[in-house]
Design a protein around this motif. Structure first.
Motif, PDB file in Angstrom:
ATOM      1  N   THR A 173      -6.858 -11.575   4.209  1.00  0.00           N
ATOM      2  CA  THR A 173      -6.014 -10.390   4.565  1.00  0.00           C
ATOM      3  C   THR A 173      -6.442 -10.012   6.146  1.00  0.00           C
ATOM      4  N   ASP A 174      -5.323  -9.417   6.744  1.00  0.00           N
ATOM      5  CA  ASP A 174      -5.524  -9.170   8.204  1.00  0.00           C
ATOM      6  C   ASP A 174      -6.236  -7.578   8.156  1.00  0.00           C
ATOM      7  N   ALA A 175      -7.121  -7.550   9.228  1.00  0.00           N
ATOM      8  CA  ALA A 175      -7.826  -6.319   9.165  1.00  0.00           C
ATOM      9  C   ALA A 175      -7.046  -5.401  10.248  1.00  0.00           C
ATOM     10  N   THR A 176      -6.191  -6.073  11.238  1.00  0.00           N
ATOM     11  CA  THR A 176      -5.464  -5.300  12.052  1.00  0.00           C
ATOM     12  C   THR A 176      -4.176  -4.373  11.062  1.00  0.00           C
ATOM     13  N   GLN A 177      -4.121  -5.159  10.090  1.00  0.00           N
ATOM     14  CA  GLN A 177      -2.634  -4.304   9.205  1.00  0.00           C
ATOM     15  C   GLN A 177      -3.510  -3.056   8.393  1.00  0.00           C
ATOM     16  N   PRO A 178      -2.413  -2.407   7.918  1.00  0.00           N
ATOM     17  CA  PRO A 178      -2.951  -1.435   7.037  1.00  0.00           C
ATOM     18  C   PRO A 178      -3.777  -1.934   5.623  1.00  0.00           C
ATOM     19  N   ALA A 179      -4.599  -1.391   5.238  1.00  0.00           N
ATOM     20  CA  ALA A 179      -5.306  -1.713   4.242  1.00  0.00           C
ATOM     21  C   ALA A 179      -4.516  -1.773   2.892  1.00  0.00           C
ATOM     22  N   ILE A 180      -3.757  -0.515   2.748  1.00  0.00           N
ATOM     23  CA  ILE A 180      -2.696  -0.776   1.789  1.00  0.00           C
ATOM     24  C   ILE A 180      -1.572  -0.294   2.350  1.00  0.00           C
ATOM     25  N   ALA A 181      -0.288  -0.904   1.780  1.00  0.00           N
ATOM     26  CA  ALA A 181       0.965  -0.663   2.407  1.00  0.00           C
ATOM     27  C   ALA A 181       1.916  -0.451   1.294  1.00  0.00           C
ATOM     28  N   LEU A 182       2.635   0.683   1.158  1.00  0.00           N
ATOM     29  CA  LEU A 182       3.556   0.913   0.185  1.00  0.00           C
ATOM     30  C   LEU A 182       5.103   0.750   0.904  1.00  0.00           C
ATOM     31  N   ARG A 183       6.022   0.090   0.281  1.00  0.00           N
ATOM     32  CA  ARG A 183       7.503   0.248   0.938  1.00  0.00           C
ATOM     33  C   ARG A 183       8.310   0.234  -0.270  1.00  0.00           C
ATOM     34  N   GLY A 184       9.024   1.293  -0.350  1.00  0.00           N
ATOM     35  CA  GLY A 184      10.058   1.575  -1.236  1.00  0.00           C
ATOM     36  C   GLY A 184       9.883   1.481  -2.652  1.00  0.00           C
ATOM     37  N   VAL A 185       8.674   2.088  -3.101  1.00  0.00           N
ATOM     38  CA  VAL A 185       8.235   1.672  -4.287  1.00  0.00           C
ATOM     39  C   VAL A 185       8.954   2.862  -5.326  1.00  0.00           C
ATOM     40  N   ASN A 186       9.623   2.020  -6.433  1.00  0.00           N
ATOM     41  CA  ASN A 186      10.268   2.648  -7.376  1.00  0.00           C
ATOM     42  C   ASN A 186       9.620   2.490  -8.960  1.00  0.00           C
ATOM     43  N   LYS A 187       9.837   3.605  -9.881  1.00  0.00           N
ATOM     44  CA  LYS A 187       9.295   3.064 -11.191  1.00  0.00           C
ATOM     45  C   LYS A 187      10.153   3.713 -12.255  1.00  0.00           C
TER      46      LYS A 187
END
Lengths: 257, 269
Positions: A6-20
């Motif tokens: 995992t890349d420490a410079t990236q967001p720890a968690i990222a959600l994109r366009g999540v549907n359910k």
């Protein structure tokens, strides 16, 4: 250990366009979450705030990997969930303590390590350290029925911390405790977060809790659950819910919910 | 946690209560003996032998090894039948509980089996196995197994879905969920079923031995009755009662208290 780093410079968690969608009792598809997107910076605290029915618990379960999203993507440190292998670096704290009544406090904490292959002595050692962290070392051999509600919550907290998670997910934490004990445990979580540099995402319907704990509040609107607004709360910690700056945020969030 | 169960931590009132209870038990035994003794004076000894005569008979059968050998034989048969019942009943109970369709299909079998008298099982056993150990073991097995299945089955219904969800978030494998959550939940139910089954097993074993055996306590009881050794019938009965009470209070209850010490009791909340 991790196959994909995992890349420490990236967001720890990222959600994109999540549907359910869920299948309702009548068989018709029910839209629970619609196009949810947000990012959680490393070592920050994010609150998912919303009234009941806005799908915030489902959202947390999608992040934890228990529930698959119908569409969209979740990634951890830039790694998509499908390729992510560090699930043991995510801790989960339930609304209720869920202590196994037949196990002592320390054996309950050890439970979180029993999915892995750690030796018994090491499990014991780490569980003891986690209990010490929440200030309950001397109650290690007590059974849950012998502990107060606040102490039981501390054991549950120790259980979710014993695997040394880098991310902690909390589903309406401590909401079944009285206000005082709850405030005490909030302080405890902040202290440990500061010490262990964890990223925390928690679900709440309590505006004050969101304003006191979070760096960022994602306000959700119900049926289907959507992101209404993302509010940054830059106030210094520890935050006093009666401080004018905090009150201003509480009022702003209350207007949105 | 020893400090919660230690006698020394009991308040004075509780200790006084225990002493009082002990005295009451002694008084009860003394009263029964007195009534028995008085009643025996009015009847011939082959109808109702007095306590003294029964004591002599007990000493006789204990002295020539008759008592220990036959108690041992019956105990071994009951244990074997019980062990088979537990071995079959525990997995079947879990299976019926875990698989709804299976459970619904087999549900009527259990009450049907419970209505069959142990005497009927004994007769079938004699037809199938003749006069042998297997006859008694079979009767104990057929009586104990439905009890264990029923209790384990009910136990599976009390498994807490929240605990399963907890284990899932920890990504615990299914086999470990079985041993770490299902089994501890079922254990108290299994235990109470097993206790019941063991007690029933003893009672029906005597019926089986009376009808289809040439050894064991049941056989000796019938033999003594046939020979009008009424004092020995009493002696065997007394020996059985003492043995059952010893197993119950000396083994099963302490074991249960230890195993389920995590249960919140009204007294130590």
């Amino acid at each position: 250990m991790d196959a994909v780093v995992t890349d420490a410079t990236q967001p720890a968690i990222a959600l994109r366009g999540v549907n359910k969608w869920f299948k309702s009792a009548t068989g018709e598809p029910l839209e629970v979450l619609k196009d949810v997107a947000f990012e959680v910076p490393p070592r920050s605290i994010l609150a998912l705030l919303g009234a009941s029915g806005c799908g915030k618990s489902t959202l947390l379960n999608i992040i934890s990997g228990i529930v698959e999203p119908s569409g969209g993507s979740v990634s951890f440190g830039g790694v998509p969930a499908a390729e992510f292998t560090g699930w043991d670096t995510i801790g989960y704290l339930f609304q209720d303590d869920r202590l196994l009544p037949w196990r002592t406090a320390i054996r309950n904490v050890e439970f979180a390590l029993e999915a892995g292959e750690l030796a018994r002595a090491q499990r014991r050692q780490r569980a003891r350290a986690a209990l010490r962290l929440v200030g309950l070392e001397e109650f290690a051999d007590a059974f849950p029925y012998q502990l107060s509600g606040g102490m039981r919550s501390r054991v549950a907290l120790a259980r979710s911390l014993v695997r040394e998670p880098r991310m902690l997910l909390m589903d309406e934490p401590f909401s079944r405790l009285d206000a005082q004990t709850r405030a005490l445990l909030h302080g405890e979580v902040l202290r440990i977060q500061n010490m262990k540099h964890m990223t925390i995402v928690f679900v709440t319907h309590d505006v004050e809790e969101a304003a006191v704990l979070a760096d960022q509040v994602v306000v959700l609107s119900p049926r289907p659950g959507r992101v209404r607004e993302i509010v940054d709360v830059p106030c210094a910690r520890p935050r006093d819910p009666t401080h004018p700056a905090v009150i201003a945020y509480i009022q702003r969030l209350r207007a949105l919910i | 946690m020893s400090e919660y169960t230690d006698d020394r931590s009991l308040p004075r009132a509780a200790r006084a209560f225990r002493l009082n209870l002990l005295l009451q038990r002694f008084a009860l035994v003394a009263a029964i003996l007195a009534v028995w003794w008085a009643a025996a004076l009015t009847a011939p000894h082959y109808v109702l032998p007095g306590p003294g005569r029964v004591w002599e008979a007990l000493r006789l059968i204990a002295g020539n090894n008759d008592l220990w050998a036959n108690l041992g034989i019956t105990f071994a048969r009951v244990s074997a039948g019980f062990a088979f019942a537990a071995l079959v009943g525990l997995p079947l109970g879990i299976l019926f509980g875990a698989n709804r369709r299976f459970g619904v299909f087999f549900e009527p079998v259990i009450p049907a089996m419970n209505t069959i008298s142990s005497a009927i099982w004994a007769i079938f056993a004699i037809i199938w196995f003749g006069i042998s150990n297997a006859t008694t073991i079979f009767v104990v097995f057929m009586t104990a197994m439905p009890l264990i299945i029923t209790n384990v089955w009910q136990g599976t219904r009390t498994v807490n879905a929240d605990f399963i969800e907890l284990a899932r978030t920890l990504r615990m494998p299914q086999a470990r969920i079985m041993t770490k959550i299902y089994l501890p939940t079922i254990l108290p139910h299994f235990f109470s079923g097993a206790r019941l089954a063991f007690g029933f097993g003893w009672r029906v074993s005597l019926v089986a031995e009376t009808l289809g055996s040439s050894s064991g306590v049941g056989y000796r009881l019938r033999q003594a009755a046939d020979l009008i050794q009424t004092d020995q019938v009493f002696a065997w009965t007394l020996a059985l009662v003492v043995m059952m009470a010893t197993i119950e209070m000396g083994m099963l209850r302490p074991l249960e208290n230890y195993l389920f010490r995590w249960k919140k009791e009204a007294g130590n909340a």
